[in-house]
Structures are given as structure tokens and as C-alpha cells.
Design an enzyme around this catalytic site. Sequence first.
Site, PDB file in Angstrom:
ATOM      1  N   GLU A 157      62.250  -5.570  25.997  1.00  0.00           N
ATOM      2  CA  GLU A 157      63.306  -6.417  25.458  1.00  0.00           C
ATOM      3  C   GLU A 157      62.881  -7.880  25.527  1.00  0.00           C
ATOM      4  O   GLU A 157      63.079  -8.525  26.573  1.00  0.00           O
ATOM      5  CB  GLU A 157      64.588  -6.248  26.273  1.00  0.00           C
ATOM      6  CG  GLU A 157      65.172  -4.866  26.224  1.00  0.00           C
ATOM      7  CD  GLU A 157      66.661  -4.899  26.517  1.00  0.00           C
ATOM      8  OE1 GLU A 157      67.432  -4.515  25.638  1.00  0.00           O
ATOM      9  OE2 GLU A 157      67.044  -5.347  27.614  1.00  0.00           O
ATOM     10  N   SER A 209      68.914  -7.254  19.745  1.00  0.00           N
ATOM     11  CA  SER A 209      69.526  -7.391  18.418  1.00  0.00           C
ATOM     12  C   SER A 209      69.310  -6.176  17.512  1.00  0.00           C
ATOM     13  O   SER A 209      69.098  -6.313  16.302  1.00  0.00           O
ATOM     14  CB  SER A 209      69.022  -8.667  17.728  1.00  0.00           C
ATOM     15  OG  SER A 209      69.396  -9.809  18.473  1.00  0.00           O
ATOM     16  N   GLU A 242      68.954 -10.386  31.997  1.00  0.00           N
ATOM     17  CA  GLU A 242      70.153 -11.143  32.409  1.00  0.00           C
ATOM     18  C   GLU A 242      70.290 -11.151  33.928  1.00  0.00           C
ATOM     19  O   GLU A 242      70.770 -12.122  34.510  1.00  0.00           O
ATOM     20  CB  GLU A 242      71.395 -10.554  31.723  1.00  0.00           C
ATOM     21  CG  GLU A 242      71.440 -10.960  30.254  1.00  0.00           C
ATOM     22  CD  GLU A 242      72.099  -9.947  29.333  1.00  0.00           C
ATOM     23  OE1 GLU A 242      72.788  -9.037  29.823  1.00  0.00           O
ATOM     24  OE2 GLU A 242      71.904 -10.060  28.102  1.00  0.00           O
ATOM     25  N   GLY A 270      72.821  -3.531  22.886  1.00  0.00           N
ATOM     26  CA  GLY A 270      73.866  -4.283  23.575  1.00  0.00           C
ATOM     27  C   GLY A 270      75.105  -4.427  22.713  1.00  0.00           C
ATOM     28  O   GLY A 270      75.928  -3.511  22.607  1.00  0.00           O
ATOM     29  N   ASN A 297      74.198  -0.392  26.118  1.00  0.00           N
ATOM     30  CA  ASN A 297      74.354  -1.208  27.321  1.00  0.00           C
ATOM     31  C   ASN A 297      75.566  -2.110  27.097  1.00  0.00           C
ATOM     32  O   ASN A 297      75.488  -3.088  26.360  1.00  0.00           O
ATOM     33  CB  ASN A 297      73.069  -2.043  27.533  1.00  0.00           C
ATOM     34  CG  ASN A 297      73.214  -3.047  28.658  1.00  0.00           C
ATOM     35  OD1 ASN A 297      74.129  -2.942  29.479  1.00  0.00           O
ATOM     36  ND2 ASN A 297      72.308  -4.024  28.695  1.00  0.00           N
ATOM     37  N   TRP A 298      76.676  -1.742  27.740  1.00  0.00           N
ATOM     38  CA  TRP A 298      77.900  -2.523  27.543  1.00  0.00           C
ATOM     39  C   TRP A 298      77.846  -3.878  28.234  1.00  0.00           C
ATOM     40  O   TRP A 298      78.699  -4.730  28.004  1.00  0.00           O
ATOM     41  CB  TRP A 298      79.098  -1.779  28.121  1.00  0.00           C
ATOM     42  CG  TRP A 298      79.504  -0.530  27.421  1.00  0.00           C
ATOM     43  CD1 TRP A 298      79.054  -0.067  26.207  1.00  0.00           C
ATOM     44  CD2 TRP A 298      80.459   0.426  27.888  1.00  0.00           C
ATOM     45  NE1 TRP A 298      79.672   1.110  25.910  1.00  0.00           N
ATOM     46  CE2 TRP A 298      80.547   1.439  26.924  1.00  0.00           C
ATOM     47  CE3 TRP A 298      81.246   0.525  29.025  1.00  0.00           C
ATOM     48  CZ2 TRP A 298      81.387   2.535  27.065  1.00  0.00           C
ATOM     49  CZ3 TRP A 298      82.090   1.611  29.175  1.00  0.00           C
ATOM     50  CH2 TRP A 298      82.162   2.608  28.193  1.00  0.00           C
ATOM     51  N   LYS A 299      76.911  -4.038  29.169  1.00  0.00           N
ATOM     52  CA  LYS A 299      76.852  -5.254  29.998  1.00  0.00           C
ATOM     53  C   LYS A 299      78.198  -5.423  30.718  1.00  0.00           C
ATOM     54  O   LYS A 299      78.807  -4.424  31.078  1.00  0.00           O
ATOM     55  CB  LYS A 299      76.486  -6.466  29.149  1.00  0.00           C
ATOM     56  CG  LYS A 299      75.245  -6.188  28.295  1.00  0.00           C
ATOM     57  CD  LYS A 299      74.677  -7.401  27.663  1.00  0.00           C
ATOM     58  CE  LYS A 299      73.441  -7.015  26.860  1.00  0.00           C
ATOM     59  NZ  LYS A 299      72.719  -8.138  26.313  1.00  0.00           N
ATOM     60  N   HIS A 338      67.013  -5.856  34.071  1.00  0.00           N
ATOM     61  CA  HIS A 338      67.428  -6.479  32.810  1.00  0.00           C
ATOM     62  C   HIS A 338      67.263  -7.984  32.923  1.00  0.00           C
ATOM     63  O   HIS A 338      67.549  -8.573  33.971  1.00  0.00           O
ATOM     64  CB  HIS A 338      68.887  -6.107  32.499  1.00  0.00           C
ATOM     65  CG  HIS A 338      69.263  -6.471  31.098  1.00  0.00           C
ATOM     66  ND1 HIS A 338      69.515  -7.769  30.720  1.00  0.00           N
ATOM     67  CD2 HIS A 338      69.383  -5.717  29.976  1.00  0.00           C
ATOM     68  CE1 HIS A 338      69.797  -7.797  29.425  1.00  0.00           C
ATOM     69  NE2 HIS A 338      69.720  -6.561  28.953  1.00  0.00           N
ATOM     70  N   GLY A 369      70.650 -10.633  21.979  1.00  0.00           N
ATOM     71  CA  GLY A 369      71.896 -11.305  21.604  1.00  0.00           C
ATOM     72  C   GLY A 369      71.706 -12.478  20.655  1.00  0.00           C
ATOM     73  O   GLY A 369      72.618 -13.278  20.470  1.00  0.00           O
TER      74      GLY A 369
HETATM   75  P1  PGA Z   1      71.672  -6.993  22.240  1.00  0.00           P
HETATM   76  O1  PGA Z   1      71.354  -6.701  23.791  1.00  0.00           O
HETATM   77  O2  PGA Z   1      71.568  -5.683  21.512  1.00  0.00           O
HETATM   78  O3  PGA Z   1      73.068  -7.544  22.236  1.00  0.00           O
HETATM   79  O4  PGA Z   1      70.669  -7.980  21.754  1.00  0.00           O
HETATM   80  C1  PGA Z   1      70.358  -5.807  24.168  1.00  0.00           C
HETATM   81  C2  PGA Z   1      70.226  -5.756  25.666  1.00  0.00           C
HETATM   82  O5  PGA Z   1      70.320  -6.813  26.315  1.00  0.00           O
HETATM   83  O6  PGA Z   1      70.041  -4.691  26.251  1.00  0.00           O
END
Ligand code: PGA
Length: 252
Positions: A167, A212, A96, A233, A8-10, A94, A173
Site C-alpha cells: 500500500e 484508492s 496509518e 478502504g 478495511n473499515w478503519k 498499516h 485515500g
Molecule cells: P483506501 O484505503 O482504499 O481508502 O485508499 C486503503 C487502505 O488504507 O487500506
Amino acid sequence: MQKLIIANWKMHYGPIKAGAWVRAFRRERLPKDIEIGVAVPHVSLAASRASLGRASVPFLGAQNVFWSEEGAFTGEISPDMLKEFNTSFCLVGHSERRIHLGETDEMIAKKVEALLKNKIRPVICVGEHQLIKDKKTALKEVKTQLLATLSGIKKTEAIPDFAVAYEPVWAIGSGKPCTAQDAKVIHEGLREALEKRFGKHVEAIPLLYGGSVDANNVAEYISTTHIDGVLVGSASLDPRTFGLLCRAAVRG
Ligand code: PGA
């Protein structure tokens, strides 16, 4: 079931950088027995698809969708538009998006329904906000989220084709992942909830862990029962690091 790794590049990489990522990743040696996907920003779908050429790995996904086919919804993208890029999956819900854009379970449920109707696999993200030591309480919160996002799906003969990504928000993150054993407890509970909801065997629904995940811990998740894969991510932003992570997943 084949294990699944999704990047997931976001909000990273417009078309130029996305194309370069895909071309670089195509040079990576990848394990054969793992499915690998990448969720890219909408504006980079075309460039990613073009750079993939005839390669079937990684399969391409989006990070968001709207629930209507077309209409007066400024700035939104429909499932039909995603199909033009041969998008095989789409992240929904997600944390976010829930936090920064106010997405609710009701909105996510509509997105899930629209994607299924268009034969794009929804990857439904769920997770508790705070670190809750008592896993039963955490499970309750996550289960409520998941069932709410599935509320639009009718019980049919076949189990609908979707995946779930557990998640925990506190693990995303943060560099402080949820342990594989704790994730396993939640996954087991989610699987039970899915079985109750659909009234039949639901082994075919992949349950991923995200938060993470990196090359050092991926093998532990992948080899834990009830964890069918991972959503990655920041460790997916560099194509070589992500290639290394994919290889580390099977090395154990
Ligand atoms: P992360 O993000 O691996 O940077 O913790 C995962 C995600 O939000 O899908």
C-alpha cells in the site's frame, strides 16, 4: 491461488452499524471464486460475528493486535482475545498506525510472530511514503520494511501463513492509485525477496495491492500477474458499493 479482496473499515462503525453492514452485505450477490474478508474495529467483532450467523462470507478480521498473551498492557488486545471471535486474519503495520501511533518495524515483527503462533493470518502492510518514480528505489524501501517485519519468523518446513498488502502511502485515500503495472513491479520484487528469505517457493503467500481501489479499477489489479488481490478502504464502507466492487473484480 484464489484471489482475495479485503475490506478495511478503519475507524468506522461501532457494533450497531457494523451489524447492519454485515446483514446488508449478506444480501449481495457475490462471485464464488473470490475470497472476501472484512477487517473491523475490535469493538465491532462480536456484532459482526453475530450478524454473520452461519454465513462464511465475508471472513472476519481485526485491524490491530498486541504481541503478548495477557498482562499489564492497558488498552491492548491479545491474539487470544481475537480468537474468541473466530477472527481469521489481522492487519498489521498499516501506514496509518505507523504514522499516527509510531508503530515501528520491530513492533510489527512481534505482532506477526504472535499472530502466527495463534494461527491468525497476519496481513502485513508495507509501502513507500512518497511517490518515487524510479520503481527500483521504491522497491528497495518496501523490501526493507517487509523483511524487517518478518525478522521474528524462523525458517520452517512449511511457509508460514501470512499475506502482504503493498500500500503506497501516497495512494491511500488520495484517489490517485498506483497503476497496476507499477504495483506489479513491486509485487514481483517482493515475491523474489520472500523466496530468498524462505528459500523455497512462496506462491502461496498472497500479495495484495491497496490504495484508492474502487469498482472501476479493481478488475485491472485482480487480472494482473503477481497481484493476488486488493485491500479496500473507503470503497468498502458502503456494503452495496463493496458488493459491486467484488462483482466488478471478476467481470473484467
Ligand atoms: P483506501 O484505503 O482504499 O481508502 O485508499 C486503503 C487502505 O488504507 O487500506
